[in-house]
Motif scaffolding. Structure first.
Motif, PDB file in Angstrom:
ATOM      1  N   VAL A   1      -4.093  11.920  -0.632  1.00  0.00           N
ATOM      2  CA  VAL A   1      -4.478  10.471  -0.414  1.00  0.00           C
ATOM      3  C   VAL A   1      -2.798   9.844  -1.013  1.00  0.00           C
ATOM      4  O   VAL A   1      -3.291   9.390  -2.442  1.00  0.00           O
ATOM      5  CB  VAL A   1      -5.195   9.702  -0.110  1.00  0.00           C
ATOM      6  CG1 VAL A   1      -5.198   8.188   0.843  1.00  0.00           C
ATOM      7  CG2 VAL A   1      -5.998  10.522   0.896  1.00  0.00           C
ATOM      8  N   ILE A   2      -1.818   9.272  -0.035  1.00  0.00           N
ATOM      9  CA  ILE A   2      -0.929   8.747  -0.675  1.00  0.00           C
ATOM     10  C   ILE A   2      -1.258   7.079  -0.161  1.00  0.00           C
ATOM     11  O   ILE A   2      -1.495   6.537   0.663  1.00  0.00           O
ATOM     12  CB  ILE A   2       0.684   8.814   0.191  1.00  0.00           C
ATOM     13  CG1 ILE A   2       0.736   9.770  -0.570  1.00  0.00           C
ATOM     14  CG2 ILE A   2       1.611   8.112  -0.952  1.00  0.00           C
ATOM     15  CD1 ILE A   2       2.559  10.405   0.045  1.00  0.00           C
ATOM     16  N   VAL A   3      -0.724   6.224  -1.853  1.00  0.00           N
ATOM     17  CA  VAL A   3      -1.323   4.891  -1.415  1.00  0.00           C
ATOM     18  C   VAL A   3      -0.572   3.331  -2.279  1.00  0.00           C
ATOM     19  O   VAL A   3       0.203   4.143  -2.108  1.00  0.00           O
ATOM     20  CB  VAL A   3      -2.657   4.194  -1.819  1.00  0.00           C
ATOM     21  CG1 VAL A   3      -3.160   2.655  -2.259  1.00  0.00           C
ATOM     22  CG2 VAL A   3      -3.505   5.129  -2.212  1.00  0.00           C
ATOM     23  N   THR A   4      -0.589   2.815  -0.426  1.00  0.00           N
ATOM     24  CA  THR A   4       0.944   2.120  -0.827  1.00  0.00           C
ATOM     25  C   THR A   4       0.626   0.447  -0.363  1.00  0.00           C
ATOM     26  O   THR A   4      -0.181   0.643   0.390  1.00  0.00           O
ATOM     27  CB  THR A   4       2.369   2.631   0.055  1.00  0.00           C
ATOM     28  OG1 THR A   4       4.147   1.959  -0.486  1.00  0.00           O
ATOM     29  CG2 THR A   4       2.171   2.738   1.487  1.00  0.00           C
ATOM     30  N   LEU A   5       1.931  -0.171   0.032  1.00  0.00           N
ATOM     31  CA  LEU A   5       1.457  -1.564   0.225  1.00  0.00           C
ATOM     32  C   LEU A   5       2.583  -1.842   1.059  1.00  0.00           C
ATOM     33  O   LEU A   5       3.775  -0.874   1.118  1.00  0.00           O
ATOM     34  CB  LEU A   5       2.017  -2.514  -1.399  1.00  0.00           C
ATOM     35  CG  LEU A   5       1.311  -2.893  -2.226  1.00  0.00           C
ATOM     36  CD1 LEU A   5       2.219  -3.007  -3.107  1.00  0.00           C
ATOM     37  CD2 LEU A   5      -0.317  -2.862  -1.929  1.00  0.00           C
ATOM     38  N   PRO A   6       2.641  -2.741   2.113  1.00  0.00           N
ATOM     39  CA  PRO A   6       2.998  -2.792   3.366  1.00  0.00           C
ATOM     40  C   PRO A   6       4.253  -3.984   3.266  1.00  0.00           C
ATOM     41  O   PRO A   6       4.887  -4.535   3.655  1.00  0.00           O
ATOM     42  CB  PRO A   6       2.322  -3.453   4.451  1.00  0.00           C
ATOM     43  CG  PRO A   6       1.549  -4.600   3.653  1.00  0.00           C
ATOM     44  CD  PRO A   6       1.455  -3.531   2.192  1.00  0.00           C
ATOM     45  N   GLU A   7       5.221  -3.431   1.855  1.00  0.00           N
ATOM     46  CA  GLU A   7       6.703  -4.283   1.649  1.00  0.00           C
ATOM     47  C   GLU A   7       7.338  -2.523   1.557  1.00  0.00           C
ATOM     48  O   GLU A   7       7.289  -1.178   1.474  1.00  0.00           O
ATOM     49  CB  GLU A   7       6.909  -4.497   0.085  1.00  0.00           C
ATOM     50  CG  GLU A   7       4.866  -5.348   0.659  1.00  0.00           C
ATOM     51  CD  GLU A   7       5.095  -6.268  -0.511  1.00  0.00           C
ATOM     52  OE1 GLU A   7       6.209  -5.941  -1.922  1.00  0.00           O
ATOM     53  OE2 GLU A   7       4.262  -6.646  -1.584  1.00  0.00           O
ATOM     54  N   THR A   8       8.948  -2.911   1.240  1.00  0.00           N
ATOM     55  CA  THR A   8      10.058  -2.367   1.909  1.00  0.00           C
ATOM     56  C   THR A   8      10.441  -0.857   0.198  1.00  0.00           C
ATOM     57  O   THR A   8      10.131  -0.122   0.680  1.00  0.00           O
ATOM     58  CB  THR A   8      11.195  -2.936   1.884  1.00  0.00           C
ATOM     59  OG1 THR A   8      11.543  -3.912   2.829  1.00  0.00           O
ATOM     60  CG2 THR A   8      12.708  -1.794   2.303  1.00  0.00           C
ATOM     61  N   THR A   9       9.809  -1.704  -1.007  1.00  0.00           N
ATOM     62  CA  THR A   9      10.186  -0.844  -2.038  1.00  0.00           C
ATOM     63  C   THR A   9       8.979   0.215  -2.413  1.00  0.00           C
ATOM     64  O   THR A   9       9.186   1.224  -1.655  1.00  0.00           O
ATOM     65  CB  THR A   9      10.533  -1.446  -3.423  1.00  0.00           C
ATOM     66  OG1 THR A   9      11.931  -2.610  -2.673  1.00  0.00           O
ATOM     67  CG2 THR A   9      11.105  -0.789  -4.532  1.00  0.00           C
TER      68      THR A   9
END
Length: 618
Positions: free
Chosen positions: A519-527
């Protein structure tokens, strides 16, 4: 003096914002290194600094060594692996070093001269040994060494800015003992960092000059970029501690993206603005002493993405703030996205298995891992929640013992000690005193540190055959590249272990989605999304396909009433659409009015949708 507000209307900025000072740019030295976790805004800050310095009549070269670099995107221009003038900004050139391309060239430089002299099997072994994290980092650093050491090559520039500083891992590799090469040539043994060292030895003089520049406070300044968040600040402190020990002492702290006071002006009953402001204040009040004494610059959060020159100028100059798009319309999530509870429903179907939460530091991996483990345990499953992240605080996140849930931690320091002792007792017994001394030095290398932790990780994978194991992984690319080069790991263990020793290589289990769910976790931002995409690409090279993505802290999912936050929510549209393209299973978690700490708050992340919307659940 008044400045344009977040949707085109005039709003008075608070006094501190009006008097925005930039200590990190006071008498700047020639080299500026920007470092920080993914998503803190170091690329935007590096680009904005370049524009600022050019505006003062300086000639600037902006260089990125970030695998997920978006310097070109920030400037709406094509920037590649050669020095390129940035259109519309005379005096500014940019360069994006491609780490993979650099690693390919570095490999070729070492292997091509002996390709016709050695058997194919040895060439293949060399190639795989040069496919790990050590080679990639050294190759990237090799690309811009001349920028630090060759004054003639960079004489045209007043300042050279680096988006992403070399890690402590890279600097330690540059300091590896030179006698290893002699030891290898005498046929007495081999070392874990053979590939990188083989290339480094040819250019040791050049690297010495580069290191001298890095550690000279009159020539180099380290700009530690953080968000006003505890995890981000901890990472900045860890980075500073590591690089300071290696001689990089001239550091400044930039706290980026602080909620401006004027954002609450028309927030109505939106509790999110006050909640975020309170959390930021608490995080900054608790800043570690080593960071607290550094010169500090505070930069307010903008209502729009810092893309394009006008927005970059606004980051460091409030008077230059352009009007943001109107924010009366509420942003909406793309179709097809799901909730974290839906993901747990699907995970539960197999009755056991490994769930690996992966991603850069600061994106919320620990929160997601804890919430998933807690929900599985609440359904009566035996669950092991563990981490390879030295900065993780699982116990602090849960704050209670839970039935059916066991919490452990892979202690990197202990794993390294046990690994070194085991190797010295096995392989070391067959060596003379000189050989044991070199082997002991080899075992101090960061490459073997990661092998030691990875070996412990393989035991965790094995346990997932009979129960659920939720793993919060460390925010490091080195471990992931070990997955990519599991053959190298296998040979490393074989080489270091005594004959007859048994071990397990976990790659096949990681490739099987019936046993492992990545499960890849990220934020709703470009970088952060670019970095997560890079992670997905790394995993693909190892034959591992992510099972799902989780987008954390989404303002769109929170449906704020503040016009300022609504404008910020609109900026999530492109990143969310991109994530939806990259994976068929995507869950979105809202930015919370209170931190998801403790079992009650974590349980809300997986509560049934019928009990409340994403907004009123928090």
């Amino acid at each position: 003096m008044r400045a344009r507000g977040f949707h085109g209307f005039a709003h008075p900025f608070d006094r501190l914002l009006l008097m925005l000072s930039l200590p990190f740019l006071d008498a700047p030295p020639r080299f500026l290194f920007f470092t920080g976790k993914g998503g803190v805004g170091k690329t935007s800050l590096a680009c904005a600094t370049a524009v600022h310095l050019v505006g003062q009549g300086k000639r600037v070269l902006l260089t990125s060594t970030d695998p997920a670099s978006n310097v070109g995107q920030v400037f709406n221009a094509t920037v590649g692996n050669v020095v390129t003038p940035v259109p519309g900004i005379p005096g500014l050139d940019a360069l994006e070093i491609d780490p993979q391309q650099a690693a390919d060239a570095y490999r070729a430089a070492i292997i091509d001269p002996v390709r016709d002299l050695l058997p194919a099997a040895e060439i293949s072994a060399m190639t795989e040994q040069l496919s790990g994290a050590c080679t990639t980092e050294i190759a990237s650093f090799n690309e811009f060494t001349s920028l630090l050491d060759d004054e003639t090559a960079t004489a045209a520039y007043d300042h050279i800015l680096f988006d992403t500083a070399p890690t402590g891992h890279t600097v330690r590799l540059l300091q590896l003992p030179g006698e290893w090469t002699t030891y290898l040539s005498d046929g007495k043994g081999d070392v874990s960092c053979l590939g990188p060292v083989a290339g480094l030895d040819r250019l040791r003089h050049d690297y010495a000059g580069a290191l001298a520049a890095l550690t000279d406070p009159t020539r180099t300044r380290l700009v530690l970029v953080t968000r006003p968040q505890r995890s981000s600040i901890r990472e900045a402190a860890r980075t500073f501690d590591e690089l300071r020990e290696l001689g990089m002492t001239n550091a400044h702290l930039v706290v980026n993206g602080v909620m401006p006071q004027y954002a609450a002006a028309d927030a109505a009953d939106d509790v999110l603005v006050d909640a975020v402001t309170g959390r930021e204040r608490e995080a900054l009040d608790a800043i570690p002493a080593d960071l607290a004494v550094l010169p500090r610059t505070t930069i307010p959060l903008l209502a729009f993405n810092t893309v394009g020159v006008p927005s970059l100028r606004a980051l460091l100059d409030p008077d230059a703030t352009p009007a943001a798009p109107a924010s009366d319309e509420i942003a909406s999530l793309p179709d097809g996205l799901t909730s974290l509870r839906d993901l747990v429903d699907d995970l539960e179907a197999d009755g056991h298995g490994l769930v690996m939460c992966m991603g850069k530091g600061g994106v919320g991996k620990t929160t997601v891992a804890a919430a998933v483990a807690l929900e599985l345990a609440s359904r009566g499953h035996e669950v092991l929640l563990t981490t390879t992240d030295p900065a993780a605080h699982l116990s602090e996140t849960l704050q209670a013992e839970v039935e059916h849930l066991t919490v452990e931690r892979i202690d990197p320091e202990q794993a390294i000690i046990e690994y070194r002792e085991r190797v010295m007792a096995g392989k070391g017994n067959a060596l003379d005193d000189a050989g044991r001394a070199v082997l002991a030095e080899d075992l101090k290398s960061p490459c073997t540190d990661e092998v030691a932790v990875f070996q412990q990780f393989s035991h965790v994978v094995f346990r997932a055959r009979k129960q659920f194991v939720v793993l919060d992984t460390a925010p490091t690319g080195h471990t992931l590249l070990l997955l990519d080069a599991t053959g190298s790991y296998h040979r490393e263990i074989t080489r270091q272990m005594s004959e007859g020793a048994r071990f397990v290589t976990p790659l096949m289990r990681l490739q099987d989605q019936s046993q492992t769910k990545v499960v890849i976790v990220t934020l709703p931002e470009t970088t952060p999304v670019l970095e997560a995409q890079e992670l997905q690409d790394d995993l693909a090279r190892a034959g591992i396909t992510p099972w799902a993505w989780v987008v954390n802290a989404s303002l769109t999912a929170s449906a704020p009433t503040s016009s300022f936050l609504r404008a910020r929510a609109h900026a999530e549209a492109d990143p969310l659409a991109r994530v939806n393209e990259l994976c068929r299973r995507v869950a979105v978690m809202p930015l919370l009015a209170r931190e998801p700490v403790g079992t009650a708050a974590l349980s809300e992340l997986t509560r049934p949708a019928m009990e409340g919307t994403l907004t009123d659940a928090h």
